[in-house]
Design a protein around this motif. Structure first.
Motif, PDB file in Angstrom:
ATOM      1  N   ILE A 222       0.829  -1.205   0.000  1.00 45.68           N
ATOM      2  CA  ILE A 222       0.000   0.000   0.000  1.00 45.68           C
ATOM      3  C   ILE A 222       0.861   1.253   0.000  1.00 45.68           C
ATOM      4  O   ILE A 222       2.068   1.207   0.243  1.00 45.68           O
ATOM      5  CB  ILE A 222      -0.921   0.036   1.241  1.00 45.68           C
ATOM      6  CG1 ILE A 222      -0.112  -0.118   2.518  1.00 45.68           C
ATOM      7  CG2 ILE A 222      -1.964  -1.040   1.139  1.00 45.68           C
ATOM      8  CD1 ILE A 222      -0.964  -0.043   3.755  1.00 45.68           C
ATOM      9  N   GLN A 223       0.174   2.366  -0.269  1.00 44.61           N
ATOM     10  CA  GLN A 223       0.846   3.672  -0.214  1.00 44.61           C
ATOM     11  C   GLN A 223       1.362   3.901   1.199  1.00 44.61           C
ATOM     12  O   GLN A 223       0.727   3.528   2.172  1.00 44.61           O
ATOM     13  CB  GLN A 223      -0.161   4.763  -0.573  1.00 44.61           C
ATOM     14  CG  GLN A 223       0.441   6.144  -0.402  1.00 44.61           C
ATOM     15  CD  GLN A 223      -0.431   7.205  -1.031  1.00 44.61           C
ATOM     16  OE1 GLN A 223      -1.584   6.979  -1.331  1.00 44.61           O
ATOM     17  NE2 GLN A 223       0.137   8.370  -1.233  1.00 44.61           N
ATOM     18  N   GLY A 224       2.532   4.537   1.322  1.00 44.98           N
ATOM     19  CA  GLY A 224       3.093   4.773   2.641  1.00 44.98           C
ATOM     20  C   GLY A 224       3.568   3.474   3.260  1.00 44.98           C
ATOM     21  O   GLY A 224       3.661   3.352   4.464  1.00 44.98           O
ATOM     22  N   HIS A 225       3.832   2.478   2.479  1.00 46.26           N
ATOM     23  CA  HIS A 225       4.465   1.183   2.771  1.00 46.26           C
ATOM     24  C   HIS A 225       3.822   0.359   3.884  1.00 46.26           C
ATOM     25  O   HIS A 225       3.782  -0.842   3.819  1.00 46.26           O
ATOM     26  CB  HIS A 225       5.971   1.333   2.992  1.00 46.26           C
ATOM     27  CG  HIS A 225       6.356   2.192   4.160  1.00 46.26           C
ATOM     28  ND1 HIS A 225       6.254   1.752   5.438  1.00 46.26           N
ATOM     29  CD2 HIS A 225       6.824   3.466   4.219  1.00 46.26           C
ATOM     30  CE1 HIS A 225       6.647   2.710   6.259  1.00 46.26           C
ATOM     31  NE2 HIS A 225       6.995   3.754   5.540  1.00 46.26           N
ATOM     32  N   GLY A 226       3.350   0.987   4.992  1.00 47.95           N
ATOM     33  CA  GLY A 226       2.718   0.223   6.070  1.00 47.95           C
ATOM     34  C   GLY A 226       3.623  -0.765   6.749  1.00 47.95           C
ATOM     35  O   GLY A 226       3.178  -1.782   7.265  1.00 47.95           O
ATOM     36  N   LEU A 227       4.927  -0.479   6.788  1.00 44.55           N
ATOM     37  CA  LEU A 227       5.852  -1.378   7.487  1.00 44.55           C
ATOM     38  C   LEU A 227       5.608  -1.301   8.982  1.00 44.55           C
ATOM     39  O   LEU A 227       5.143  -0.280   9.490  1.00 44.55           O
ATOM     40  CB  LEU A 227       7.301  -0.984   7.172  1.00 44.55           C
ATOM     41  CG  LEU A 227       7.723  -1.144   5.722  1.00 44.55           C
ATOM     42  CD1 LEU A 227       9.142  -0.649   5.545  1.00 44.55           C
ATOM     43  CD2 LEU A 227       7.607  -2.598   5.296  1.00 44.55           C
ATOM     44  N   PHE A 228       5.928  -2.392   9.692  1.00 41.05           N
ATOM     45  CA  PHE A 228       5.794  -2.377  11.150  1.00 41.05           C
ATOM     46  C   PHE A 228       6.997  -1.659  11.728  1.00 41.05           C
ATOM     47  O   PHE A 228       8.126  -2.136  11.612  1.00 41.05           O
ATOM     48  CB  PHE A 228       5.707  -3.806  11.693  1.00 41.05           C
ATOM     49  CG  PHE A 228       4.545  -4.580  11.135  1.00 41.05           C
ATOM     50  CD1 PHE A 228       3.318  -3.952  10.927  1.00 41.05           C
ATOM     51  CD2 PHE A 228       4.661  -5.913  10.816  1.00 41.05           C
ATOM     52  CE1 PHE A 228       2.242  -4.647  10.413  1.00 41.05           C
ATOM     53  CE2 PHE A 228       3.584  -6.615  10.304  1.00 41.05           C
ATOM     54  CZ  PHE A 228       2.369  -5.979  10.097  1.00 41.05           C
ATOM     55  N   PRO A 229       6.775  -0.510  12.377  1.00 39.96           N
ATOM     56  CA  PRO A 229       7.919   0.284  12.832  1.00 39.96           C
ATOM     57  C   PRO A 229       8.747  -0.414  13.901  1.00 39.96           C
ATOM     58  O   PRO A 229       9.909  -0.065  14.093  1.00 39.96           O
ATOM     59  CB  PRO A 229       7.278   1.564  13.389  1.00 39.96           C
ATOM     60  CG  PRO A 229       5.836   1.263  13.557  1.00 39.96           C
ATOM     61  CD  PRO A 229       5.491   0.137  12.639  1.00 39.96           C
ATOM     62  N   HIS A 230       8.162  -1.398  14.602  1.00 41.49           N
ATOM     63  CA  HIS A 230       8.888  -2.020  15.712  1.00 41.49           C
ATOM     64  C   HIS A 230       9.579  -3.314  15.289  1.00 41.49           C
ATOM     65  O   HIS A 230      10.148  -4.007  16.125  1.00 41.49           O
ATOM     66  CB  HIS A 230       7.939  -2.296  16.873  1.00 41.49           C
ATOM     67  CG  HIS A 230       6.769  -3.168  16.508  1.00 41.49           C
ATOM     68  ND1 HIS A 230       5.936  -2.869  15.451  1.00 41.49           N
ATOM     69  CD2 HIS A 230       6.293  -4.306  17.046  1.00 41.49           C
ATOM     70  CE1 HIS A 230       5.006  -3.800  15.367  1.00 41.49           C
ATOM     71  NE2 HIS A 230       5.186  -4.686  16.320  1.00 41.49           N
TER      72      HIS A 230
ATOM     73  N   ALA B 182       7.176 -11.455   7.451  1.00 48.27           N
ATOM     74  CA  ALA B 182       5.931 -11.480   8.229  1.00 48.27           C
ATOM     75  C   ALA B 182       4.957 -12.549   7.752  1.00 48.27           C
ATOM     76  O   ALA B 182       4.438 -13.324   8.557  1.00 48.27           O
ATOM     77  CB  ALA B 182       5.272 -10.097   8.195  1.00 48.27           C
TER      78      ALA B 182
ATOM     79  N   TYR C 280      15.841  -0.871  11.178  1.00 43.57           N
ATOM     80  CA  TYR C 280      14.417  -0.626  11.404  1.00 43.57           C
ATOM     81  C   TYR C 280      13.888   0.312  10.318  1.00 43.57           C
ATOM     82  O   TYR C 280      14.660   1.099   9.743  1.00 43.57           O
ATOM     83  CB  TYR C 280      14.200  -0.033  12.793  1.00 43.57           C
ATOM     84  CG  TYR C 280      14.292  -1.091  13.863  1.00 43.57           C
ATOM     85  CD1 TYR C 280      13.143  -1.769  14.272  1.00 43.57           C
ATOM     86  CD2 TYR C 280      15.510  -1.439  14.430  1.00 43.57           C
ATOM     87  CE1 TYR C 280      13.215  -2.765  15.229  1.00 43.57           C
ATOM     88  CE2 TYR C 280      15.596  -2.437  15.385  1.00 43.57           C
ATOM     89  CZ  TYR C 280      14.446  -3.095  15.786  1.00 43.57           C
ATOM     90  OH  TYR C 280      14.519  -4.073  16.711  1.00 43.57           O
TER      91      TYR C 280
ATOM     92  N   ALA D 207      12.431   3.044  10.316  1.00 43.68           N
ATOM     93  CA  ALA D 207      12.702   4.474  10.483  1.00 43.68           C
ATOM     94  C   ALA D 207      14.116   4.830  10.038  1.00 43.68           C
ATOM     95  O   ALA D 207      14.442   5.996   9.845  1.00 43.68           O
ATOM     96  CB  ALA D 207      12.497   4.873  11.942  1.00 43.68           C
ATOM     97  N   GLU D 208      14.983   3.814   9.886  1.00 42.81           N
ATOM     98  CA  GLU D 208      16.366   4.092   9.494  1.00 42.81           C
ATOM     99  C   GLU D 208      16.574   3.985   7.981  1.00 42.81           C
ATOM    100  O   GLU D 208      17.704   4.012   7.525  1.00 42.81           O
ATOM    101  CB  GLU D 208      17.308   3.116  10.215  1.00 42.81           C
ATOM    102  CG  GLU D 208      17.234   3.233  11.722  1.00 42.81           C
ATOM    103  CD  GLU D 208      17.883   2.063  12.442  1.00 42.81           C
ATOM    104  OE1 GLU D 208      18.484   2.304  13.491  1.00 42.81           O
ATOM    105  OE2 GLU D 208      17.769   0.928  11.973  1.00 42.81           O
TER     106      GLU D 208
ATOM    107  N   ARG E  50       8.055  -7.409   1.056  1.00 42.03           N
ATOM    108  CA  ARG E  50       7.224  -8.100   2.042  1.00 42.03           C
ATOM    109  C   ARG E  50       6.005  -8.724   1.369  1.00 42.03           C
ATOM    110  O   ARG E  50       5.609  -9.843   1.678  1.00 42.03           O
ATOM    111  CB  ARG E  50       6.790  -7.118   3.126  1.00 42.03           C
ATOM    112  CG  ARG E  50       5.874  -7.752   4.151  1.00 42.03           C
ATOM    113  CD  ARG E  50       5.582  -6.829   5.299  1.00 42.03           C
ATOM    114  NE  ARG E  50       4.732  -5.715   4.891  1.00 42.03           N
ATOM    115  CZ  ARG E  50       4.253  -4.806   5.755  1.00 42.03           C
ATOM    116  NH1 ARG E  50       4.570  -4.868   7.022  1.00 42.03           N
ATOM    117  NH2 ARG E  50       3.491  -3.838   5.332  1.00 42.03           N
TER     118      ARG E  50
END
Lengths: 311, 361, 244
Positions: A81-89, A98, A132, A134-135, A148
């Motif tokens: 999806i747009q904005g990737h929706g990766l799990f930040p943790h 996953a 992660y 965020a990096e 993914r």
């Protein structure tokens, strides 16, 4: 083969998707394009049953999606999806792994698959596995998101505006990557976008949605040269139609013998690129090279003649 | 410093210089001055930390030596307690230390070690008896058993009510997260409860639980009665529910919508989404709610002293009745210390559960 | 909200009756009072206790608001930025001090009566207001601030015409939190001989008179809930005007 059969979604008596029927061949990219509110996202989300259809059904390789529990169905269908929706943790590796994790793949098989996908997306597994989200840069996050979605070798990959959050330069690289990877893996992809350029550039087939209805479902060249309705013509943009058409034709189709001055174009470039090169440098012809060897030239007259075929 | 003939009458002030001979006061005064000069200019946090520690050591030096010097020759009932100047300096140095630490921003583990070191130092100082001549510790010495009892009771009230509130609040929070209608009715009721002043709440619990104790057979046997532990406990539980439920809801809602959409799209069941995505991402916010409750309950448990619920409040209110400042301090200082320590411990926990490394791009 | 339309006036009427005509409730509270004991608190008029209670809270909150907002404005100016971490540290540490402990600690220094209560209310009231004012003043939309500079407002005008009005709803939330805490802490103030409604509850606790406890508890509780509700309404109204 994905068969969408008279599928309809009604919210409060309004048809968000109105009896859409279309067939998607295995191993192709199909782009669903439309303005916001056209029902394109709803159509996509009914395929993995994130939205339940009001009526009609979807069959994947002949089997109705209604025959499987929704969450089990979704594990077989990739979704980006747009904005990737990766799990930040979760680390990059856990994000990509996953779905295999949900499917209880053994650990070593998951980690091998993660490395394989990272390599496929030109990301060094050693450097990226344990980072992660965020990096990562925006482009890298988006690639991990697509990786993914592909991790469990799904029958079908659904993508909802996957490149919407990227800036234009990174977006066009991501589109090239997607095309390359799709050809390598032979995946079946359905992608939703509001961007007609993206549709024409990526799609084997393009489905144009308007007001919940499928108004045209054809190859990019047909969409440009024979828009079915005024709406499709508007989406394509009347003024730019010739240019869009030229952008679909590789120079190799009109290359002729002879010499020309100046820098050469690769054989894979489009007629639009050739036209731009002529106009920009004031030439009437540009040389065409294949693997660094000049194989001929493309002339302005040839480009004009090719464009007039559709006029 | 003040000296008093006994613990009730107001003491008379003694300045530092008049405290004892120069050989005793000088090192302490110098340490305090050095501490202030190092600590107040705020350029380097390390320097400020060192200044604060030196200053605190100076204060401690003066306190221990001054107290014994003053008590020499005074009557058996004489009491020594530090005066305003001491408390102000203590506060300033503690603030300097806290500020320096905030600027240095040590990791959770470093902070834990530091806290343990400070507590150990405080414990050693108290244990060694260097301060035992101070009036507040005299007060302590005369009621050791009661103090231990009160401490246990206080902790039981604060932690027990927290545990109960958590046992009720987490499931309720998860339900509220799932169902908007439940959320819209529950949260206003809970914040309404939170609004009722503590004394009124404790007071209102008395008739309610008294009635329950008198009417329900067996209720009295398990300790439910109008006065004592039960009403205090129940009042604290009611106060705790809002932060627990509210922060659980906020924590679960803090997961990015795109990540949740992706989780659904990849075929996670609602339970898997909760356990793998929403809970881990919401844990810091949920624990922040627990921190609020813990600090709040440690403070509110003082009021339990008024309705016979025990805890440090007993000393505070006894002290207020007898106008014995030392007794008030004996109740209030441990409460403040307990609240501060638990706040720091919870902050460390919150940091440890942060799901992603801090400072990532 | 529909419940509120019925409930709010009903609670106000109940509160007024409890404060002004306590004798009406004698039959209700009678079963709770000890045998032959007084049912209705008569040592002081409930009205004067209420006024004194609210007066204490109002005075402390007004002073706390003035000081906290001024401080928050100072540390959010570029020249005061150096003090911001320190002020936050103080605020964070202060927040962990239990209100009762603040009150109790004020007694040895200030003695008994309304003085220590006022100080405790003031000190404890500072924190939520300060915290919220800082948050509000430092998270204003940058585009609006840029526009305010662009149309040529000087710093004072920018503060008075743009920053404070925009920050008002959030500051008000801080004031609300502070008022609720102050109402509760003032009740406890009675233990140090401040004239507040806590007197009624404590008199009840000391004489085992549950009727007093319930009477005082109801009045204080109703005041708190109604004032809280009124401030929430005011905030919502202001937030709508700011366009939040």
């Amino acid at each position: 083969m994905i068969e969408i059969d008279r599928i309809t979604k009604t919210y409060d008596g309004v048809h968000a998707v109105d009896s859409v029927t279309m067939t998607v061949e295995t191993g192709t990219i199909t782009i669903i394009v439309g303005t916001s509110g056209s029902g394109k996202t709803t159509l996509l989300r009914m395929i993995n049953r994130l939205e339940e259809p009001s009526s009609g059904e979807v069959r994947i390789n002949g089997e109705s999606t209604l025959a499987t529990k929704p969450h089990l169905l979704r594990r077989r269908i990739g979704y980006a999806i747009q904005g990737h929706g990766l799990f930040p943790h979760h680390s990059v590796a856990r994000n990509i792994g996953a779905v295999p994790e949900l499917l209880n793949w053994p650990k070593d098989k998951i980690s091998a698959r993660v490395d394989e996908l990272l390599t496929l997306f030109s990301m060094d597994p050693v450097a990226f596995r344990d980072r992660y989200p965020a990096e990562l840069s925006g482009g890298q996050q988006q690639r991990v998101g697509v990786a993914r979605a592909l991790a469990s070798r799904p029958d079908l990959l659904l993508m909802d505006e996957p490149f919407g959050a990227l800036d234009p330069i990174i977006r066009s690289r991501a589109q090239d990557d997607l095309r390359r990877i799709q050809q390598r893996l032979g995946s079946t992809i359905m992608l939703v976008t509001h961007d007609m350029d993206e549709a024409i550039r990526l799609g084997d087939r393009v489905a144009v949605m308007d007001g919940g209805k499928l108004v045209q479902y054809a190859t990019p060249a047909e969409i440009i040269s024979q828009p079915a309705t005024g709406f499709v013509a508007d989406m394509v943009g009347d003024v730019e139609r010739p240019l869009r058409l030229l952008s679909l034709i590789p120079v190799s189709e009109v290359v002729e013998d002879g010499a020309a001055e100046g820098g050469a174009l690769p054989a894979g470039a489009s007629l639009r690129d050739a036209l731009a090169a002529c106009l920009w440098t004031g030439r009437t012809a540009v040389p065409v090279a294949h693997d660094d060897a000049v194989v001929g030239r493309v002339t302005l007259d040839a480009i004009r003649a090719r464009a007039e075929l559709h006029a | 410093m003040t000296v008093a003939a006994n613990r009730i009458v107001a003491g008379e002030g003694v300045t530092v210089l008049a405290l004892a001979g120069a050989e005793v006061t000088l090192p302490g005064l110098v340490a305090i001055l050095v501490g202030l000069t190092l600590g107040l200019p705020g350029a380097w946090p390390q320097l400020r930390l060192v200044g604060a520690i030196v200053g605190l050591a100076g204060l401690l030096w003066l306190l221990t030596h001054g107290a014994s010097a003053l008590l020499d020759g005074a009557g058996d009932y004489a009491r020594v307690s530090p005066a305003v100047g001491f408390w102000c300096l203590l506060l300033i140095f503690m603030l300097l230390m806290a500020d320096a630490l905030a600027n240095l921003a040590p990791g959770p583990l470093a902070r834990g070690t530091l806290l343990a070191a400070v507590l150990a130092a405080a414990g050693i100082i108290l244990w060694s008896g260097a301060l035992s001549e101070l009036s507040i510790l005299q007060e302590y010495a005369s009621r050791k058993a009661a103090f231990a009892n009160a401490a246990l009771r206080h902790l039981a009230l604060a932690l027990g009510s927290l545990a109960t509130a958590a046992a009720v609040g987490f499931p309720l929070g998860i339900l509220c997260h799932r169902r908007a209608d439940l959320r819209e009715t529950t949260l206003p009721v809970l914040s309404f409860l939170q609004t009722i002043p503590s004394l009124a709440m404790f007071g209102l619990m008395i008739p309610i639980l008294g009635w329950v104790g008198n009417t329900l057979p067996g209720a009295q046997a398990i300790g439910i009665a109008g006065i004592g532990f039960a009403p205090a406990f129940l009042a604290l539980v009611l106060y705790s529910l809002l932060p627990v439920v509210g922060n659980t809801v906020a924590g679960l809602a803090s997961a990015p919508p795109a990540a949740l959409e992706a989780a659904r799209g990849m075929g996670m069941t609602p339970r898997q989404r909760l356990l793998r995505v929403e809970l881990p991402l919401g844990l810091p916010v949920i624990l922040t709610g627990v921190r609020i409750v813990l600090v709040q309950n440690i403070g509110l448990a003082v009021i339990a002293g008024l309705i016979g619920g025990g805890g440090f409040g007993t000393f505070v209110f006894q002290g207020l009745n007898q106008t014995a400042a030392d007794l008030i301090l004996l109740g209030a200082l441990p409460t403040v210390a307990l609240a501060l320590v638990s706040a720091i411990v919870m902050d460390i926990l919150v940091d440890l559960t942060r799901p992603t490394p801090k400072g990532g791009a | 909200m529909k419940i509120g339309i019925v409930l709010r006036p009903a609670l106000i009427v109940l509160l007024l009756a409890l404060v002004l005509r306590p004798a009406w409730f004698a039959p209700v509270f009678a079963p709770l009072a000890p045998a032959n004991g007084p049912v209705i608190y008569e040592r002081a008029s409930l009205l004067s206790l209420s006024l004194s209670h609210l007066g204490l809270v109002a005075a402390a909150t007004a002073a706390a608001t003035l000081v906290a907002v001024t401080l928050a404005i100072l540390v959010t100016r570029p020249s005061g930025a150096a003090f911001r971490p320190l002020s936050r540290t103080i605020a964070n540490m202060g927040q962990t001090f239990p209100p009762v402990a603040v009150l109790a600690l004020a007694v040895p220094v200030l003695g008994f009566g309304s003085g220590p209560t006022l100080v405790a209310l003031f000190l404890y009231g500072l924190l939520p207001i300060f915290e919220n004012a800082i948050t509000a003043l430092s998270t204003l939309p940058p585009a609006t601030m840029e526009a305010a500079r662009g149309i040529g407002l000087n710093r004072w005008q920018k503060l008075m015409r743009v920053e404070l009005p925009l920050a008002l709803p959030v500051i008000l939330t801080g004031i609300r939190l502070s008022v609720v805490i102050a109402l509760g802490t003032a009740t406890i103030g009675s233990t140090v001989a401040a004239r507040t409604l806590g007197e009624v509850i404590i008199a009840g606790l000391l004489t085992n008179n549950t009727a007093y406890v319930l009477q005082g508890g109801l009045i204080v509780g109703l005041f708190a809930v109604l004032i809280y509700d009124a401030l929430v309404q005011l905030e919502a109204h202001l937030a709508r005007r700011v366009g939040g």
